[in-house]
Design a protein around this motif. Structure first.
Motif, PDB file in Angstrom:
ATOM      1  N   TYR A 166       0.844  -1.188   0.000  1.00 44.79           N
ATOM      2  CA  TYR A 166       0.000   0.000   0.000  1.00 44.79           C
ATOM      3  C   TYR A 166       0.880   1.239   0.000  1.00 44.79           C
ATOM      4  N   ASP A 167       0.797   1.994  -1.088  1.00 46.56           N
ATOM      5  CA  ASP A 167       1.695   3.129  -1.281  1.00 46.56           C
ATOM      6  C   ASP A 167       1.154   4.433  -0.716  1.00 46.56           C
ATOM      7  N   SER A 168      -0.149   4.479  -0.420  1.00 42.82           N
ATOM      8  CA  SER A 168      -0.758   5.767  -0.061  1.00 42.82           C
ATOM      9  C   SER A 168      -1.420   5.787   1.309  1.00 42.82           C
ATOM     10  N   VAL A 169      -1.251   4.739   2.085  1.00 43.53           N
ATOM     11  CA  VAL A 169      -1.866   4.708   3.416  1.00 43.53           C
ATOM     12  C   VAL A 169      -1.246   5.761   4.314  1.00 43.53           C
ATOM     13  N   ILE A 170       0.101   5.850   4.290  1.00 43.60           N
ATOM     14  CA  ILE A 170       0.815   6.846   5.093  1.00 43.60           C
ATOM     15  C   ILE A 170       1.171   8.016   4.185  1.00 43.60           C
ATOM     16  N   ILE A 171       0.894   9.231   4.624  1.00 39.73           N
ATOM     17  CA  ILE A 171       1.256  10.412   3.841  1.00 39.73           C
ATOM     18  C   ILE A 171       2.159  11.318   4.679  1.00 39.73           C
ATOM     19  N   ARG A 172       3.062  11.968   3.990  1.00 39.11           N
ATOM     20  CA  ARG A 172       3.961  12.908   4.670  1.00 39.11           C
ATOM     21  C   ARG A 172       3.406  14.314   4.480  1.00 39.11           C
ATOM     22  N   THR A 173       3.001  14.921   5.564  1.00 42.42           N
ATOM     23  CA  THR A 173       2.329  16.221   5.494  1.00 42.42           C
ATOM     24  C   THR A 173       3.269  17.394   5.699  1.00 42.42           C
ATOM     25  N   ILE A 174       4.436  17.143   6.294  1.00 42.66           N
ATOM     26  CA  ILE A 174       5.414  18.204   6.536  1.00 42.66           C
ATOM     27  C   ILE A 174       6.752  17.802   5.936  1.00 42.66           C
ATOM     28  N   ASN A 175       7.328  18.677   5.159  1.00 41.89           N
ATOM     29  CA  ASN A 175       8.624  18.421   4.535  1.00 41.89           C
ATOM     30  C   ASN A 175       9.717  18.806   5.532  1.00 41.89           C
ATOM     31  N   THR A 176      10.087  17.884   6.405  1.00 36.08           N
ATOM     32  CA  THR A 176      11.033  18.189   7.481  1.00 36.08           C
ATOM     33  C   THR A 176      12.422  18.495   6.941  1.00 36.08           C
ATOM     34  N   LEU A 177      13.095  19.413   7.594  1.00 36.00           N
ATOM     35  CA  LEU A 177      14.468  19.766   7.244  1.00 36.00           C
ATOM     36  C   LEU A 177      15.423  18.743   7.837  1.00 36.00           C
ATOM     37  N   PRO A 178      16.690  18.676   7.357  1.00 36.06           N
ATOM     38  CA  PRO A 178      17.674  17.785   7.963  1.00 36.06           C
ATOM     39  C   PRO A 178      17.763  18.018   9.472  1.00 36.06           C
ATOM     40  N   GLN A 179      17.829  16.906  10.226  1.00 37.51           N
ATOM     41  CA  GLN A 179      17.733  17.013  11.677  1.00 37.51           C
ATOM     42  C   GLN A 179      18.988  16.526  12.400  1.00 37.51           C
ATOM     43  N   LYS A 180      20.127  16.592  11.736  1.00 38.04           N
ATOM     44  CA  LYS A 180      21.361  16.072  12.317  1.00 38.04           C
ATOM     45  C   LYS A 180      21.732  16.756  13.625  1.00 38.04           C
ATOM     46  N   ALA A 181      21.402  18.049  13.740  1.00 37.93           N
ATOM     47  CA  ALA A 181      21.809  18.805  14.929  1.00 37.93           C
ATOM     48  C   ALA A 181      20.849  18.611  16.102  1.00 37.93           C
ATOM     49  N   LEU A 182      19.709  17.953  15.866  1.00 37.30           N
ATOM     50  CA  LEU A 182      18.709  17.802  16.916  1.00 37.30           C
ATOM     51  C   LEU A 182      18.957  16.556  17.760  1.00 37.30           C
ATOM     52  N   SER A 183      18.498  16.590  18.990  1.00 42.72           N
ATOM     53  CA  SER A 183      18.574  15.427  19.869  1.00 42.72           C
ATOM     54  C   SER A 183      17.577  14.390  19.384  1.00 42.72           C
ATOM     55  N   PRO A 184      17.749  13.103  19.755  1.00 38.61           N
ATOM     56  CA  PRO A 184      16.792  12.070  19.350  1.00 38.61           C
ATOM     57  C   PRO A 184      15.358  12.401  19.751  1.00 38.61           C
ATOM     58  N   GLU A 185      15.200  13.007  20.934  1.00 44.51           N
ATOM     59  CA  GLU A 185      13.855  13.360  21.397  1.00 44.51           C
ATOM     60  C   GLU A 185      13.217  14.424  20.506  1.00 44.51           C
ATOM     61  N   LYS A 186      14.014  15.436  20.113  1.00 46.43           N
ATOM     62  CA  LYS A 186      13.509  16.503  19.252  1.00 46.43           C
ATOM     63  C   LYS A 186      13.192  15.977  17.851  1.00 46.43           C
ATOM     64  N   ARG A 187      14.040  15.069  17.353  1.00 48.87           N
ATOM     65  CA  ARG A 187      13.784  14.480  16.038  1.00 48.87           C
ATOM     66  C   ARG A 187      12.433  13.766  16.024  1.00 48.87           C
ATOM     67  N   LEU A 188      12.208  12.961  17.051  1.00 51.23           N
ATOM     68  CA  LEU A 188      10.964  12.210  17.122  1.00 51.23           C
ATOM     69  C   LEU A 188       9.769  13.141  17.242  1.00 51.23           C
ATOM     70  N   GLU A 189       9.935  14.191  18.031  1.00 49.00           N
ATOM     71  CA  GLU A 189       8.854  15.173  18.212  1.00 49.00           C
ATOM     72  C   GLU A 189       8.490  15.825  16.889  1.00 49.00           C
ATOM     73  N   ASN A 190       9.501  16.207  16.101  1.00 48.20           N
ATOM     74  CA  ASN A 190       9.257  16.820  14.793  1.00 48.20           C
ATOM     75  C   ASN A 190       8.563  15.845  13.830  1.00 48.20           C
ATOM     76  N   LEU A 191       9.069  14.593  13.831  1.00 48.47           N
ATOM     77  CA  LEU A 191       8.574  13.616  12.873  1.00 48.47           C
ATOM     78  C   LEU A 191       7.166  13.134  13.189  1.00 48.47           C
ATOM     79  N   GLN A 192       6.784  13.140  14.450  1.00 47.45           N
ATOM     80  CA  GLN A 192       5.436  12.704  14.800  1.00 47.45           C
ATOM     81  C   GLN A 192       4.375  13.625  14.210  1.00 47.45           C
ATOM     82  N   ARG A 193       4.741  14.866  13.942  1.00 47.32           N
ATOM     83  CA  ARG A 193       3.808  15.800  13.306  1.00 47.32           C
ATOM     84  C   ARG A 193       3.884  15.732  11.785  1.00 47.32           C
TER      85      ARG A 193
END
Length: 250
Positions: A166-193
């Protein structure tokens, strides 16, 4: 009948000509490998394939057999059931995956698909999966790139396993920027949205209990974790993850 045979002949001829004009290239050195192979033997030997011991949770290679989990999974338990990967993400595999993504070397996926089927095919069959999914990319990136390498890989795996992709069940609604400088917690917080379930497909997806979620690279695991939580909120019981390449654990 003659017309059907004629069309079949033309299709076969075009396929042969295409192979002759654009022969497969080794995904590592990009030279033409021996006939019948997707990779040179020396390049194959240079790849660090994931072997035991590896993390029971995410699948990262570990240093000792005494360990069951990598440091990251010990510190932050994951929501997915188990993770698997084909090869270590390092100086050998990084340029190969980058070429697929940014230089349109989609043919390199053939090797990774074939090798994954050989190594993990029986295991994935034993999981009795209901669906195969892939991590989506944002529509802007899709428009620019023209394809999603994770979706191409997942589609091939679904066909081999005889499990719906299934190619369309999950959709990406926010085009997140590179997150290399963020902590794991912040990365997850950004990606959950950044992800959501397609509103028109959500109800038809709910009966699925076991899914295989696929991406090309696993580093911190924040993306896989974010999508896994989304799927579990939708009623999925078991989420197994697979990445073509993965970073090392400790």
């Amino acid at each position: 009948m003659k017309r059907e045979r004629s069309h079949h002949f033309v299709f076969s001829l075009l396929k042969h000509l295409s192979s002759a004009l654009y022969p497969p290239r080794c995904p590592i050195c990009e030279k033409i490998p021996p006939k019948g192979f997707f990779i040179c033997s020396s390049c194959y030997a240079s790849i660090s394939f994931v072997q035991q011991p590896f993390c029971y949770s995410c699948g990262k290679p570990l240093e000792t057999k005494e360990q069951e989990l990598c440091f990251d999974c010990c510190r932050t338990p994951k929501s997915f059931t188990r993770g698997f990967s084909l090869a270590v993400y390092n100086e050998i595999t990084k340029p190969s995956l980058s070429a697929i993504k940014y230089k349109n070397r989609r043919q390199h996926l053939n090797f990774y698909i074939q090798e994954t089927i050989t190594v993990y095919g029986p295991l994935f069959h034993s999981l009795h999966l209901d669906a195969v999914l892939s991590i989506p990319i944002h529509p802007k990136r899709m428009k620019k790139r023209g394809f999603n390498q994770a979706s191409l890989f997942a589609s091939a795996m679904g066909k081999h396993l005889n499990v719906p992709f299934y190619d369309s069940v999950i959709i990406r609604t926010i085009n997140t920027l590179p997150q290399k400088a963020l902590s794991p917690e912040k990365r997850l917080e950004n990606l959950q949205r950044a992800f959501s379930l397609h509103p028109e497909l959500k109800d038809s997806f709910l009966p699925f209990q076991r899914v295989l979620l696929i991406d090309d690279i696993y580093t911190t695991g924040a993306t896989m974790e974010a999508v896994t939580r989304l799927l579990k909120q939708a009623g999925v019981s078991e989420v197994y993850i697979f990445s073509i390449c993965i970073g090392k654990g400790c």
